[in-house]
Design an enzyme around this catalytic site. Structure first.
Site, short mmCIF file in Angstrom:
data_model
loop_
_atom_site.label_atom_id
_atom_site.label_comp_id
_atom_site.label_asym_id
_atom_site.label_seq_id
_atom_site.Cartn_x
_atom_site.Cartn_y
_atom_site.Cartn_z
N GLU A 92 -41.35 10.09 35.97
CA GLU A 92 -40.15 9.97 35.14
C GLU A 92 -39.76 8.50 35.03
O GLU A 92 -39.70 7.79 36.05
CB GLU A 92 -38.99 10.77 35.75
CG GLU A 92 -37.67 10.62 35.00
CD GLU A 92 -36.55 11.45 35.66
OE1 GLU A 92 -36.86 12.53 36.20
OE2 GLU A 92 -35.39 11.00 35.64
N GLU B 202 -29.48 4.86 32.53
CA GLU B 202 -28.55 5.86 33.02
C GLU B 202 -27.22 5.15 33.29
O GLU B 202 -27.19 4.01 33.74
CB GLU B 202 -29.05 6.52 34.29
CG GLU B 202 -30.22 7.46 34.10
CD GLU B 202 -30.58 8.19 35.38
OE1 GLU B 202 -30.29 9.39 35.47
OE2 GLU B 202 -31.16 7.55 36.27
#
Length: 544
Positions: free
Chosen positions: A432, A437
């Protein structure tokens, strides 16, 4: 600005009280201004300048309200405005005539104005292509100086002819200031002045703001201004020595200013680089005096060793192979899939939202993913998540996304990638790559991370960097992904590098994901007052 509105209101009240005391007039003498007339003189030289003349019977003052979001007050009715959107544009102008007791009448007209001016290089350096904060260069000699307002008397470079301030000579309130210039969704510029409650005022202006008004005694006065106002890049009308100036002026709307108050809103840009800007401004009440300011992008007031700039990051990927500019009216489902539901255990993170198609829109040139407080399928929140799984994936390249983030405690937007073999090998074996974020409970920082066997869940390899105005302006979030390195960038600046190698799952196809989660192990507690907020994405692009 708020303080000018206060002054104007006090003036109107004073005039009203004076009339009552001197003449003992009744309410029947308070007349609504009538016969309001507005004439214009529109320049045809591409400068975007328009002169307005307003007159009305029984009017004491006039306010001009422009459709570009700015406004101005004129006691006599005459005012000149420079419109700065490039090209031929039509603007709505509303003129309000005020009489005794605050009664008013108004009239709206349209003006068609052409502006040919543009300075993309200054705009890029000023904003960093998205948003950049500047500070007074306190460690630099001449960061505040004053000289005569003539181009042949005194230097038009760092400092002025009369006084050139040594390093750190000024008060703390001067050096705490933050000036942020940002691009908005229309590629215009926004300016935010953050002064933490006090501002450094030139002595000639202190009396009207509660100071002592003593000659040559500048003061730090209580003054709060954190509002965002439009800013224009305009050519100066006169007095520029183009050999020693960029020829560009920063014209801040609504009587805004930069850090040191001198009653002026226009600042000539003498020079600008990635981390240093020199400005020149004529004092508002004295055309004889001109002030010089030096700004830096370093909060400590320095401009680097010897003024040298850090080398800008240069991508090795220049061929655009994929993009979605979100210019249509609907999401392109040949590229994107909607993910629906809450997954298993809130997508493995204890997230509180239920994903639906209705929370994803394409409008006004942006992808809009909205999180809402509403009941759905046993959950208290809804939101949206889209992926390119099985539609578009790739190995190596640069991904860029220009986005404005939602606000509110508990929001958790992300732009990220998963390995295309996810359905076969599962997670974290697939790998990932979290390009961006952000969490509303920690709004001044973004993070980027990599998850893989041995480093996943709460133990990823990650990096963080400060971010400003993430919910009000668009920033560019990017990753440069090669077989040797994975580099994360904010607004073109590298902040975290991970060494890739053949043993890791980052050497195969990955697909794109964008979503807004609520709560969970990373999003944290959800603000009880939260109702609705959106992530807006201007574009997402892949270069190889």
């Amino acid at each position: 600005m708020k303080y000018f509105k206060i002054i104007f209101s006090l003036l109107a009240i004073a005039l009203l009280f004076s009339s009552c005391q001197d003449d003992d007039l009744g309410l029947d003498t308070i007349l609504v201004p009538s016969n309001l007339q507005v004439t214009t003189e529109i320049s045809d030289d591409g400068s975007g300048e328009v002169s307005f003349q307003a007159s009305a019977n029984d009017a004491l003052s006039y306010k001009y309200i422009y459709s570009d979001g700015t406004s101005a007050v004129s006691l006599g009715g005459d005012i000149t405005k420079r419109f700065t959107s490039v090209g031929l544009n039509t603007y709505l102008v509303t003129v309000v005539a005020y009489g005794k007791g605050g009664v008013s009448s108004s009239k709206s007209i349209e003006v068609e104005v052409r502006s040919d001016f543009n300075d993309p290089e200054t705009k890029q350096l000023l904003t960093g292509g998205s948003s950049k904060t500047w500070y007074i260069a306190s460690a630099v000699p001449g960061h505040l100086g004053v000289g005569q307002n003539v181009n042949d008397d005194g230097p038009i470079v760092d400092g002025g002819g009369f006084f050139s301030g040594p390093p750190n000579f000024g008060p703390e309130c001067f050096y705490d200031d933050e000036m942020t210039f940002s691009l908005n969704e229309n590629d215009g510029i926004l300016y935010e002045y953050k002064n933490f409650g006090v501002t450094f005022f030139n002595w000639q202006f202190t009396l009207q703001f509660g100071g002592n008004g003593e000659e040559f005694v500048d003061e730090c006065l209580d003054f709060t201004s954190t509002e965002t106002v439009p800013l224009s890049l305009v050519p100066a009308s006169s007095g520029i020595d183009e050999q020693r100036s960029t020829g560009t002026v920063l014209s801040i709307a609504d009587d805004g200013f930069i850090s040191y108050y001198i009653g002026q809103s226009q600042y000539e840009v003498l020079s600008i680089t990635e981390n240093k800007m020199s400005l020149r401004a004529v004092q508002g009440n004295d055309n004889f005096l001109v002030w010089y300011l030096i700004l830096t992008t370093s909060p400590d007031g320095t401009v680097g060793d010897g003024g040298e700039e850090e080398e800008a990051f240069v991508s090795e990927f220049t061929n655009l192979v994929f993009s979605d500019e979100f210019d249509g009216d609907d999401l392109d489902t040949d590229i994107w899939n909607y993910e629906i539901g809450n997954g298993t255990n809130g997508w493995g993170n204890g997230e509180a939202q239920f994903y639906t198609e209705d929370n994803v829109k394409v409008q006004d040139g942006n992808l809009v993913i909205t999180a809402r407080r509403e009941a759905e399928s046993g959950f208290d929140f809804t939101s949206g998540r889209i992926t390119t799984q099985d539609n578009y994936d790739f190995t190596f390249g640069r991904v860029e996304a220009r986005a404005k983030l939602p606000e509110g405690g508990g929001t958790w937007p992300a732009i990220w990638m998963l390995g295309a073999n996810f359905d076969v090998v599962g997670w974290p074996e697939t790998g990932e790559i979290d390009i961006m974020e952000w969490i509303g409970n920690n709004p001044d920082e973004i993070s980027s991370a990599l998850h893989f066997p041995g480093n996943s869940g709460g133990n990823p390899v990650y990096g963080t960097t400060p971010v400003q105005n993430a919910t009000s302006v668009f920033h560019t979030y990017a990753v440069e992904w090669t077989q040797d390195n994975i580099i994360f960038l904010l607004d073109g600046d590298e902040f975290f590098t991970f060494t890739n190698d053949a043993s890791l799952p980052f050497n195969k196809d990955f697909f794109l994901i964008m979503n807004v989660a609520m709560g969970g192990v990373f999003g944290g507690d959800i603000d009880l007052a939260f109702q609705e907020s959106s992530m807006e994405v201007d574009y997402i692009r892949v270069y190889q």
